[in-house]
Scaffold this motif. Sequence first.
Motif, PDB file in Angstrom:
ATOM      1  N   ILE A 309       0.826  -1.197   0.000  1.00  0.00           N
ATOM      2  CA  ILE A 309       0.000   0.000   0.000  1.00  0.00           C
ATOM      3  C   ILE A 309       0.860   1.248   0.000  1.00  0.00           C
ATOM      4  CG2 ILE A 309      -0.181   0.053   2.515  1.00  0.00           C
ATOM      5  CD1 ILE A 309      -3.009   1.072   2.181  1.00  0.00           C
ATOM      6  N   SER A 310       0.405   2.265  -0.696  1.00  0.00           N
ATOM      7  CA  SER A 310       1.081   3.554  -0.708  1.00  0.00           C
ATOM      8  C   SER A 310       0.296   4.532   0.147  1.00  0.00           C
ATOM      9  CB  SER A 310       1.194   4.087  -2.144  1.00  0.00           C
ATOM     10  OG  SER A 310       1.591   5.444  -2.120  1.00  0.00           O
ATOM     11  N   LEU A 311       0.798   4.801   1.338  1.00  0.00           N
ATOM     12  CA  LEU A 311       0.171   5.781   2.217  1.00  0.00           C
ATOM     13  C   LEU A 311       0.184   7.156   1.560  1.00  0.00           C
ATOM     14  CD1 LEU A 311      -0.998   6.482   5.015  1.00  0.00           C
ATOM     15  CD2 LEU A 311       1.336   6.815   5.810  1.00  0.00           C
ATOM     16  N   TYR A 312       1.223   7.431   0.788  1.00  0.00           N
ATOM     17  CA  TYR A 312       1.354   8.717   0.091  1.00  0.00           C
ATOM     18  C   TYR A 312       0.136   8.987  -0.787  1.00  0.00           C
ATOM     19  CZ  TYR A 312       3.242  12.120  -3.263  1.00  0.00           C
ATOM     20  OH  TYR A 312       3.429  13.216  -4.079  1.00  0.00           O
ATOM     21  N   ASP A 313      -0.274   8.002  -1.569  1.00  0.00           N
ATOM     22  CA  ASP A 313      -1.409   8.193  -2.478  1.00  0.00           C
ATOM     23  C   ASP A 313      -2.706   8.428  -1.712  1.00  0.00           C
ATOM     24  OD1 ASP A 313      -0.002   7.950  -4.889  1.00  0.00           O
ATOM     25  OD2 ASP A 313       0.015   5.775  -4.725  1.00  0.00           O
ATOM     26  N   ILE A 314      -2.891   7.695  -0.617  1.00  0.00           N
ATOM     27  CA  ILE A 314      -4.102   7.871   0.180  1.00  0.00           C
ATOM     28  C   ILE A 314      -4.133   9.266   0.798  1.00  0.00           C
ATOM     29  CG2 ILE A 314      -5.295   7.092   2.272  1.00  0.00           C
ATOM     30  CD1 ILE A 314      -4.321   4.268   1.593  1.00  0.00           C
ATOM     31  N   GLU A 315      -3.012   9.697   1.350  1.00  0.00           N
ATOM     32  CA  GLU A 315      -2.968  11.016   1.980  1.00  0.00           C
ATOM     33  C   GLU A 315      -3.209  12.130   0.969  1.00  0.00           C
ATOM     34  OE1 GLU A 315      -0.286  10.949   5.916  1.00  0.00           O
ATOM     35  OE2 GLU A 315       0.854  10.914   4.062  1.00  0.00           O
ATOM     36  N   GLN A 316      -2.659  11.987  -0.220  1.00  0.00           N
ATOM     37  CA  GLN A 316      -2.869  12.999  -1.253  1.00  0.00           C
ATOM     38  C   GLN A 316      -4.356  13.200  -1.515  1.00  0.00           C
ATOM     39  OE1 GLN A 316      -0.508  15.204  -1.893  1.00  0.00           O
ATOM     40  NE2 GLN A 316      -0.126  14.764  -4.049  1.00  0.00           N
ATOM     41  N   VAL A 317      -5.114  12.102  -1.563  1.00  0.00           N
ATOM     42  CA  VAL A 317      -6.552  12.188  -1.822  1.00  0.00           C
ATOM     43  C   VAL A 317      -7.265  12.872  -0.651  1.00  0.00           C
ATOM     44  CG1 VAL A 317      -8.672  10.869  -2.108  1.00  0.00           C
ATOM     45  CG2 VAL A 317      -6.624  10.206  -3.366  1.00  0.00           C
ATOM     46  N   VAL A 318      -7.006  12.403   0.564  1.00  0.00           N
ATOM     47  CA  VAL A 318      -7.723  12.941   1.727  1.00  0.00           C
ATOM     48  C   VAL A 318      -7.424  14.425   1.909  1.00  0.00           C
ATOM     49  CG1 VAL A 318      -8.018  12.805   4.229  1.00  0.00           C
ATOM     50  CG2 VAL A 318      -7.801  10.713   2.879  1.00  0.00           C
ATOM     51  N   TYR A 319      -6.144  14.814   1.803  1.00  0.00           N
ATOM     52  CA  TYR A 319      -5.782  16.210   2.040  1.00  0.00           C
ATOM     53  C   TYR A 319      -6.305  17.134   0.948  1.00  0.00           C
ATOM     54  CZ  TYR A 319      -2.614  14.372   5.592  1.00  0.00           C
ATOM     55  OH  TYR A 319      -2.087  13.744   6.688  1.00  0.00           O
ATOM     56  N   ARG A 320      -6.637  16.562  -0.198  1.00  0.00           N
ATOM     57  CA  ARG A 320      -7.220  17.363  -1.270  1.00  0.00           C
ATOM     58  C   ARG A 320      -8.594  17.894  -0.867  1.00  0.00           C
ATOM     59  NH1 ARG A 320      -7.190  13.649  -5.664  1.00  0.00           N
ATOM     60  NH2 ARG A 320      -4.931  13.880  -5.555  1.00  0.00           N
ATOM     61  N   HIS A 321      -9.247  17.190   0.054  1.00  0.00           N
ATOM     62  CA  HIS A 321     -10.611  17.544   0.428  1.00  0.00           C
ATOM     63  C   HIS A 321     -10.761  18.012   1.874  1.00  0.00           C
ATOM     64  CE1 HIS A 321     -12.128  15.937  -3.356  1.00  0.00           C
ATOM     65  NE2 HIS A 321     -11.355  14.887  -3.169  1.00  0.00           N
ATOM     66  N   ILE A 322      -9.815  17.611   2.760  1.00  0.00           N
ATOM     67  CA  ILE A 322      -9.930  17.964   4.182  1.00  0.00           C
ATOM     68  C   ILE A 322      -8.597  18.554   4.634  1.00  0.00           C
ATOM     69  CG2 ILE A 322     -10.529  17.144   6.480  1.00  0.00           C
ATOM     70  CD1 ILE A 322     -11.825  14.701   5.161  1.00  0.00           C
ATOM     71  N   GLU A 323      -8.584  19.844   4.910  1.00  0.00           N
ATOM     72  CA  GLU A 323      -7.299  20.505   5.153  1.00  0.00           C
ATOM     73  C   GLU A 323      -6.705  20.205   6.523  1.00  0.00           C
ATOM     74  OE1 GLU A 323      -8.861  24.907   6.706  1.00  0.00           O
ATOM     75  OE2 GLU A 323      -7.784  24.718   4.821  1.00  0.00           O
ATOM     76  N   ASP A 324      -7.543  19.904   7.528  1.00  0.00           N
ATOM     77  CA  ASP A 324      -7.009  19.703   8.881  1.00  0.00           C
ATOM     78  C   ASP A 324      -7.091  18.245   9.321  1.00  0.00           C
ATOM     79  OD1 ASP A 324      -9.752  19.543   9.080  1.00  0.00           O
ATOM     80  OD2 ASP A 324      -9.874  20.610  10.993  1.00  0.00           O
ATOM     81  N   ALA A 325      -7.057  17.318   8.386  1.00  0.00           N
ATOM     82  CA  ALA A 325      -7.224  15.899   8.711  1.00  0.00           C
ATOM     83  C   ALA A 325      -5.995  15.331   9.405  1.00  0.00           C
ATOM     84  CB  ALA A 325      -7.505  15.105   7.444  1.00  0.00           C
ATOM     85  N   ILE A 326      -6.250  14.459  10.385  1.00  0.00           N
ATOM     86  CA  ILE A 326      -5.226  13.566  10.925  1.00  0.00           C
ATOM     87  C   ILE A 326      -5.634  12.176  10.465  1.00  0.00           C
ATOM     88  CG2 ILE A 326      -4.059  12.698  12.975  1.00  0.00           C
ATOM     89  CD1 ILE A 326      -4.880  15.200  14.448  1.00  0.00           C
ATOM     90  N   ILE A 327      -4.718  11.463   9.833  1.00  0.00           N
ATOM     91  CA  ILE A 327      -5.071  10.208   9.168  1.00  0.00           C
ATOM     92  C   ILE A 327      -4.329   9.039   9.789  1.00  0.00           C
ATOM     93  CG2 ILE A 327      -5.064   8.955   6.960  1.00  0.00           C
ATOM     94  CD1 ILE A 327      -4.968  11.681   5.581  1.00  0.00           C
ATOM     95  N   ARG A 328      -5.037   7.951   9.987  1.00  0.00           N
ATOM     96  CA  ARG A 328      -4.423   6.675  10.333  1.00  0.00           C
ATOM     97  C   ARG A 328      -5.022   5.635   9.406  1.00  0.00           C
ATOM     98  NH1 ARG A 328      -1.873   9.890  12.151  1.00  0.00           N
ATOM     99  NH2 ARG A 328      -1.267  10.315  14.315  1.00  0.00           N
ATOM    100  N   VAL A 329      -4.186   4.765   8.901  1.00  0.00           N
ATOM    101  CA  VAL A 329      -4.626   3.733   7.957  1.00  0.00           C
ATOM    102  C   VAL A 329      -4.334   2.368   8.553  1.00  0.00           C
ATOM    103  CG1 VAL A 329      -4.322   2.758   5.652  1.00  0.00           C
ATOM    104  CG2 VAL A 329      -4.223   5.230   5.978  1.00  0.00           C
ATOM    105  N   LYS A 330      -5.328   1.493   8.524  1.00  0.00           N
ATOM    106  CA  LYS A 330      -5.154   0.128   9.002  1.00  0.00           C
ATOM    107  C   LYS A 330      -5.412  -0.832   7.848  1.00  0.00           C
ATOM    108  CE  LYS A 330      -6.248   0.820  13.900  1.00  0.00           C
ATOM    109  NZ  LYS A 330      -7.079   0.379  15.050  1.00  0.00           N
ATOM    110  N   VAL A 331      -4.562  -1.863   7.767  1.00  0.00           N
ATOM    111  CA  VAL A 331      -4.688  -2.874   6.719  1.00  0.00           C
ATOM    112  C   VAL A 331      -4.808  -4.234   7.377  1.00  0.00           C
ATOM    113  CG1 VAL A 331      -3.644  -3.873   4.664  1.00  0.00           C
ATOM    114  CG2 VAL A 331      -3.248  -1.472   5.205  1.00  0.00           C
ATOM    115  N   LYS A 332      -5.827  -4.972   7.007  1.00  0.00           N
ATOM    116  CA  LYS A 332      -6.026  -6.308   7.549  1.00  0.00           C
ATOM    117  C   LYS A 332      -6.586  -7.205   6.455  1.00  0.00           C
ATOM    118  CE  LYS A 332      -8.411  -8.897  11.196  1.00  0.00           C
ATOM    119  NZ  LYS A 332      -9.338  -8.809  12.353  1.00  0.00           N
TER     120      LYS A 332
END
Length: 735
Positions: A309-332
Amino acid sequence: MMLLGKLQNKVQEVMDEYPWYKGLVDGEKTNYNLQNLPLMSSKTLETFYYNQPIDPSWTVYRTSGTSSGRRKAILYSEEDDKYYVDIKTKLFGELIAGSGCKRALADMGTGHAANTALTIFERLGLEKSSIPFELPIEQHIEQLKAFKPDLLYTMPSILDHIVYAAGNPREFGIRKIILVGEIAPPEWQRNMAGLFGIEPRDIIDTYGSIEIGTIAYYSHDHGRYIFADGIFAEGIGVQELDEEVRPLRNNESILVLTSTVRKMLPALRFVTYDVVRDFRPVMIDGVEQQSFESIVKRVGQELKHGEKISLYDIEQVVYRHIEDAIIRVKVKNNALSIYIKSKSVKPSIIPVIKEEIRECIPEIGMMIRNHLLDDIEIIIVAKGESLASGQVKNKKLYYQKNKAKVDINIQGGILSTIGKTPLIKLNNLFQNSEFEVYAKMELLNPGGSAKDRPALRMIHEAWKEGNIGPGTTIIESSSGNMAISLAMICQYLGLRFISVVDPRTTTTNLQILKALTAKIDFVSEPDPETGEYLPARLNRVQRLLEEIPGSYWPNQYANVNNYLSHYHTTMKEIVTELGEVDYLFCSVSTCGTIRGLAEYVRDQGLKTKIVAVDAEGSSIFGGNKEKRRFPGLGAGIVPPFCRTDLIDRIVHVSDLDIVKECRALAQNESILAGASSGANLAAVRLMEQELAPGAVCAVILHDKGERYLDTVYSDPWIQNEFGQEFSADGGDVLA
């Protein structure tokens, strides 16, 4: 290219400091070529570097740990520390030049960067202060308000918490922010600049590691990371690494570094295991400098799942829409959950974020669209609730922790015979042709098909990761060959196996499964929406997983180990034996085999043309769904592993042509092969006029013909299905 003189000096320096390095190279040479020197991989460092005696005069820094939980000792001499501070002081001075910064605050973790920050600030003539990251976020805010730094030196994860906890980040009066640590995507940087009331170029991301020191910095003028003084970089493919790492995208490479200033580390072709995009030189003030666009992820054995998984790609998408987001990603188990904490998020944006993530990670998007994976889960964390960690500094990407492991022996007994199948020339079948055809005899695997390879790898990797163990029930949807391979492997390892089948599964295959003590779960009706059996079988798999405690689904349709098994073994075996191959013919169903073969060809820079052989009536390449008589060939959906950009030619063959070629193979070469093998040979026939004299062709003979005695090799069945019959000698079809 690195200057020749510097390279020779560096090689000699490493040999002088680390005598074991002479054993890795020809220590008697006087001229060395960079590409011919060994890579300094984690395995090499583990063997020679991490366990060496430590001189009391050296400074020891320790890594923050990996998935193995081990903290490795990284050594710095006094000279190393001096170079580290010198390079960083020079870089920071250039980054804040003309900004009017007078006060600097370091808010970060422990380690090399944190320990040297105040020294660097002092050398730059800045009033300095620091905050231990262990303090509660409220104390971070208090000190920022009291000290009012012009320059903040911190990590992205810490800055996330500061923004979320602060009423108005602009009140701190910060002019410049220099980042170190995690990846800081451009969208995130732009959002942070807006929140602090500064320009995007006032936030500078620096890239470094505890092993090498300062590596690169982000240049807003060029939109790229530029390497620091004393660093020479290379971008290599996974094939050069000689480790089992999944293939990368076309514009991605693994970063390898040589440092001309680092002494107490053998920093000669040091493998960072960081994956960068668009690695290339750029011109800066008339001088060519190495650069890359972004860091997208890490790979390597210690990360276990990091390559998925590329965390970079996910963050790019989220930050495009939410400027003050704190992100955590879980994979299972290939399921993706994204936790977002924000004071401004609107529920209406969640579907948009989901869709954009599906698009930026194509494999995940395709699996979801074909109902092979559950949809991405986005969870908005309520105010007052904590994320994955309560600390101010923490990880952004989490994986399911491994369960207790039990050793597994995949080298013993029948499992040791999987792979390394022979490659034979079809002398008789194509004796009048000016090209050569070689058959890769995958039907000689112990389970009778090419599916033995992915079945073994999927089980082995699941066992290593702690997802399965003694007592696990393995459940898979399969029309035949994968089921038989899994049944054989599970029986040997003492695992229970349930195969979900449909009416197209042959009587012979069912008998083989029963002989291997597999339990058969029969789906009699197709999916009402699509008319296909595959979705119905997959739905049944999901119900069984819910009903049976301790069960596990390998998911051959979406498990990357399916195609990686062929990437790391099958194509390598073909090339090793044949050398240059002009055409490779491979039939398709899940597209796992062809994906692995094609990615190997691409990554090795081979000229082999990949020919995908599909059944008429298959929808894999956009055709209209029609009746298909043979399981394991074609599909009613576009499989997640299908990559048309890796395929040079698509050939559709009819069921009747498949029968003809299977029988011709048996008559002329005494090889009894299955329908997908006949499909490959039929494709060679169809392309016969295109194949140049002397061309070397390889075809995959996927499975044994004994499984098709009731169909392909049954005269009554042929008569009933096609209204035609074969001649008495089993040869050509008669009208």
